[in-house]
Motif scaffolding. Structure first.
Motif, mmCIF file in Angstrom:
data_model
loop_
_atom_site.group_PDB
_atom_site.id
_atom_site.type_symbol
_atom_site.label_atom_id
_atom_site.label_comp_id
_atom_site.label_asym_id
_atom_site.label_seq_id
_atom_site.Cartn_x
_atom_site.Cartn_y
_atom_site.Cartn_z
ATOM 1 N N ALA A 1 41.966 34.244 36.180
ATOM 2 C CA ALA A 1 41.027 33.161 36.578
ATOM 3 C C ALA A 1 40.717 32.721 37.785
ATOM 4 C CB ALA A 1 41.618 31.942 35.819
ATOM 5 N N ASP A 2 41.539 33.657 38.837
ATOM 6 C CA ASP A 2 41.288 33.141 40.163
ATOM 7 C C ASP A 2 40.037 33.659 40.754
ATOM 8 O OD1 ASP A 2 41.934 34.269 43.237
ATOM 9 O OD2 ASP A 2 42.707 32.338 42.982
ATOM 10 N N PRO A 3 39.293 32.777 41.428
ATOM 11 C CA PRO A 3 37.970 33.350 42.046
ATOM 12 C C PRO A 3 38.000 34.467 43.012
ATOM 13 C CG PRO A 3 38.149 31.029 42.194
ATOM 14 C CD PRO A 3 39.416 31.280 41.809
ATOM 15 N N GLN A 4 39.139 34.579 43.816
ATOM 16 C CA GLN A 4 38.984 35.704 44.480
ATOM 17 C C GLN A 4 39.419 37.000 43.832
ATOM 18 O OE1 GLN A 4 37.610 34.980 47.714
ATOM 19 N NE2 GLN A 4 39.154 36.449 48.423
ATOM 20 N N PHE A 5 40.196 37.021 42.533
ATOM 21 C CA PHE A 5 40.512 37.973 41.730
ATOM 22 C C PHE A 5 39.136 38.631 41.157
ATOM 23 C CE2 PHE A 5 41.405 39.995 37.687
ATOM 24 C CZ PHE A 5 42.442 41.047 38.119
ATOM 25 N N GLN A 6 38.371 37.434 40.604
ATOM 26 C CA GLN A 6 37.005 37.864 39.882
ATOM 27 C C GLN A 6 36.026 38.569 40.985
ATOM 28 O OE1 GLN A 6 35.855 34.176 38.020
ATOM 29 N NE2 GLN A 6 37.640 33.742 37.053
ATOM 30 N N LEU A 7 36.104 37.872 42.359
ATOM 31 C CA LEU A 7 35.104 38.539 43.055
ATOM 32 C C LEU A 7 35.751 40.034 43.510
ATOM 33 C CD1 LEU A 7 33.213 38.502 45.413
ATOM 34 C CD2 LEU A 7 34.789 37.647 46.963
ATOM 35 N N ARG A 8 37.028 40.355 43.559
ATOM 36 C CA ARG A 8 37.493 41.754 43.463
ATOM 37 C C ARG A 8 37.029 42.464 42.553
ATOM 38 N NH1 ARG A 8 42.724 44.701 45.494
ATOM 39 N NH2 ARG A 8 42.862 46.290 43.822
ATOM 40 N N LYS A 9 37.206 42.287 41.216
ATOM 41 C CA LYS A 9 36.664 42.817 40.029
ATOM 42 C C LYS A 9 35.088 43.078 40.309
ATOM 43 C CE LYS A 9 40.302 43.682 37.723
ATOM 44 N NZ LYS A 9 40.924 45.091 37.651
ATOM 45 N N LYS A 10 34.320 42.186 40.728
ATOM 46 C CA LYS A 10 32.914 42.440 40.879
ATOM 47 C C LYS A 10 32.610 43.473 42.105
ATOM 48 C CE LYS A 10 31.635 37.810 39.412
ATOM 49 N NZ LYS A 10 30.913 36.487 39.698
ATOM 50 N N ILE A 11 33.421 43.538 43.004
ATOM 51 C CA ILE A 11 33.359 44.341 44.168
ATOM 52 C C ILE A 11 33.654 45.735 43.643
ATOM 53 C CG2 ILE A 11 33.937 45.232 46.560
ATOM 54 C CD1 ILE A 11 33.882 42.082 46.947
ATOM 55 N N GLN B 1 49.288 55.850 43.290
ATOM 56 C CA GLN B 1 49.161 55.895 44.810
ATOM 57 C C GLN B 1 47.600 55.584 45.230
ATOM 58 O OE1 GLN B 1 50.426 60.073 46.033
ATOM 59 N NE2 GLN B 1 51.903 60.094 44.439
ATOM 60 N N ALA B 2 46.660 55.909 44.209
ATOM 61 C CA ALA B 2 45.298 55.561 44.454
ATOM 62 C C ALA B 2 45.075 54.223 44.605
ATOM 63 C CB ALA B 2 44.580 56.208 43.272
ATOM 64 N N GLY B 3 45.566 53.394 43.458
ATOM 65 C CA GLY B 3 45.700 52.043 43.682
ATOM 66 C C GLY B 3 46.074 51.482 44.718
ATOM 67 N N ARG B 4 47.225 52.021 45.555
ATOM 68 C CA ARG B 4 47.502 51.189 46.821
ATOM 69 C C ARG B 4 46.454 51.553 47.951
ATOM 70 N NH1 ARG B 4 53.573 53.864 45.571
ATOM 71 N NH2 ARG B 4 54.185 52.200 44.534
ATOM 72 N N LEU B 5 45.709 52.729 47.866
ATOM 73 C CA LEU B 5 44.696 52.848 48.811
ATOM 74 C C LEU B 5 43.489 52.083 48.692
ATOM 75 C CD1 LEU B 5 44.933 56.604 48.960
ATOM 76 C CD2 LEU B 5 45.739 55.095 50.920
ATOM 77 N N GLN B 6 43.365 51.921 47.141
ATOM 78 C CA GLN B 6 42.268 51.094 46.827
ATOM 79 C C GLN B 6 42.642 49.377 47.250
ATOM 80 O OE1 GLN B 6 41.455 51.191 42.709
ATOM 81 N NE2 GLN B 6 40.835 53.343 42.774
ATOM 82 N N ASP B 7 43.582 48.905 47.395
ATOM 83 C CA ASP B 7 43.789 48.014 47.599
ATOM 84 C C ASP B 7 43.445 47.608 49.391
ATOM 85 O OD1 ASP B 7 45.197 46.838 45.293
ATOM 86 O OD2 ASP B 7 47.060 47.200 46.148
ATOM 87 N N GLN B 8 43.558 48.702 50.011
ATOM 88 C CA GLN B 8 43.148 48.676 51.396
ATOM 89 C C GLN B 8 41.869 48.719 51.587
ATOM 90 O OE1 GLN B 8 45.124 52.019 53.698
ATOM 91 N NE2 GLN B 8 46.883 51.846 52.683
ATOM 92 N N VAL B 9 41.306 49.351 50.721
ATOM 93 C CA VAL B 9 39.609 49.539 50.931
ATOM 94 C C VAL B 9 39.066 48.193 50.367
ATOM 95 C CG1 VAL B 9 37.513 50.520 49.577
ATOM 96 C CG2 VAL B 9 39.464 51.786 50.276
ATOM 97 N N LEU B 10 39.393 47.519 49.267
ATOM 98 C CA LEU B 10 39.188 46.379 48.976
ATOM 99 C C LEU B 10 38.977 45.251 49.727
ATOM 100 C CD1 LEU B 10 39.751 46.891 45.225
ATOM 101 C CD2 LEU B 10 37.390 46.569 46.051
ATOM 102 N N ALA B 11 40.528 45.006 50.343
ATOM 103 C CA ALA B 11 40.837 44.343 51.363
ATOM 104 C C ALA B 11 39.984 44.077 52.461
ATOM 105 C CB ALA B 11 42.198 44.346 51.838
#
Length: 449
Positions: free
Chosen positions: A364-374, A405-415
């Protein structure tokens, strides 16, 4: 190659494994401590609805059971978030063609038991495992009338769930060490009858931080509801929800929009058991080239990625593939099975715990919802370069440890892409492609993804 296979546990993994082995012409006998679930309702109140995803679909397809299983399932295309205040928020899982399949645990188990028997497996219900003599390959069971029976085995599989008696026998005889990490929250199953106004094609979530409620549709239009509360030490907890008035106040304060559709929620809360949620790990899954643990018996996980059953089914399909590579040599196949599957089990266990915090606190967090849209923007515009971690777990057969492992790299990309951004429209596609190629593409190439 040993042709006589013994399975302890006629749950989802055990009964599917029996179907797959019978299709190869092996002699299969299953021992199950429960009464026949097709004749009783012993599991009532303990059935968190399951979702079948890519790994489960693959296993059912290999067993020739996919089309029949689909008749028992409801397609689910995304999450519907029910905030305390404000409008509902819908988050699609992925592409329009990508969906999960909601299915009743008991309905699927009964279907698989039917198919195992139809395929020629012999199933003995009300047989509780008491002892295993691993040296002489014999087992002792207590039957339904209390009599003791001995049975021999050639190859033995423990598919008897998180409380596995086979695993406990291995641990008792110092053949493995077992640990259980308990989540600080427990659950209760509730029920929302049909007709109702909930969207049947969505997983409904009422995220409230330390607690939440979820709903998944059944084929008749009803919903199985699962309420997750901390055990104690929180204002909203099972410890502080004892009386009918406590339950009523809980729903009025936390889930008011659900009350109108749940006429018996107080009675459900009182009669249904309080279930625990744990992650089971053990140091060895196999012994002596003739004994192996599969599914929850080897690696039970919490249900927040919907992968418990799916990962257990993948144990089956991966072991079959290994058996083919090793020309049916069970000792070699079982050793390779553990080597391959253990990193995957550890990875999905960790990701499932992470998803508990995501679903209860972040959706329900706006930042999380923004992340999902990106994430959706990247998947749409760069399908060869990006698929979300959720999408890889749920809609591909990429090994879980690589997904992690891919998810950790995705965190860097999305940040990097979210820095200073308030809307997906503000994301530069040129920058997105550059960041993906710099940070993420080398990993994809390295692993052939």
């Amino acid at each position: 190659m040993a042709n006589r296979i013994t399975i302890v546990g006629a749950g989802l993994v055990g009964s599917l494994w029996a179907v797959l082995l019978r299709k190869r012409g092996l002699d299969v006998t299953i021992f199950e401590k429960r009464t026949d679930p097709r004749l009783s309702h012993a599991e009532a109140g303990r059935s968190i609805n399951l979702v079948i995803t890519s790994r489960g679909v693959n296993a059912l397809d290999k067993a020739g059971l996919l089309q029949k299983a689909l008749e028992l399932a409801v397609p689910v295309h995304g999450r519907m978030i029910h905030p305390k205040a404000g409008d509902l928020v819908y988050q699609p899982y992925g592409k329009e063609s990508e969906r999960n399949l909601s299915i009743s645990r008991s309905a699927l188990n009964q279907f698989l038991i039917d198919e195992a028997e139809r395929g020629g497996a012999k199933i003995h219900f009300q047989h509780s495992l008491e002892d295993i003599d691993f040296k002489n390959k014999t087992m002792t069971f207590t039957g339904g009338v209390g009599n003791s029976e001995k049975h021999s085995y050639e190859v033995l599989f423990g598919t008897d769930g998180a409380g596995s008696a086979v695993r406990k026998q291995m641990a008792r005889q110092n053949l493995t060490n077992e640990t259980t990490e308990w989540l600080p929250a427990d659950y209760k199953e509730l029920f929302l009858p049909a007709p109702n106004a909930l969207d049947k094609k969505a997983l409904h979530i009422w995220p409230r931080g330390s607690h939440m409620m979820m709903a998944l549709a059944n084929v008749d239009g009803s919903f199985t509801m699962t309420l997750y509360l901390p055990k104690s030490r929180r204002p909203v907890s099972f410890e502080n929800t004892k009386s009918p008035k406590d339950v009523e106040n809980l729903f009025k304060n936390e889930f008011p929009d659900a009350i109108a559709w749940m006429p018996h929620y107080i009675e459900d809360f009182e009669k249904n058991p309080q279930g625990a949620l744990g992650t089971v790990r053990c140091t060895s899954w196999v012994h002596g080239g003739s004994v192996a643990l599969m599914g929850d018996a080897a690696h039970a996980i919490v249900p927040f990625f919907g992968q418990g059953m799916n990962s257990g089914f993948e144990d089956c399909t991966n072991l079959l593939a290994i058996l083919d590579r090793t020309s049916g040599r069970w000792p070699q196949a079982l050793a390779e099975y553990e080597q391959i599957q253990r990193p995957n089990a550890n990875a999905i266990a960790e990701m499932a715990i992470e998803n508990w915090y995501e679903m209860s606190e972040k959706v329900a967090d706006p930042q999380f919802q923004l992340r999902k849209k990106i994430e959706g923007l990247l998947e749409k515009n760069f399908p060869a370069l990006f698929k979300s971690r959720y999408g890889m777990v749920t809609y591909t057969l990429i090994p879980y440890h690589l997904v992690q492992q891919a998810g950790r790299l995705q965190d860097q990309v999305l940040a990097e892409l979210m820095n200073g951004v308030h809307s997906p429209d503000e994301v530069s596609l040129e920058k997105a492609e550059s960041v993906l190629k710099k940070t993420y593409e080398p990993f994809l190439k390295q692993h052939g993804l």
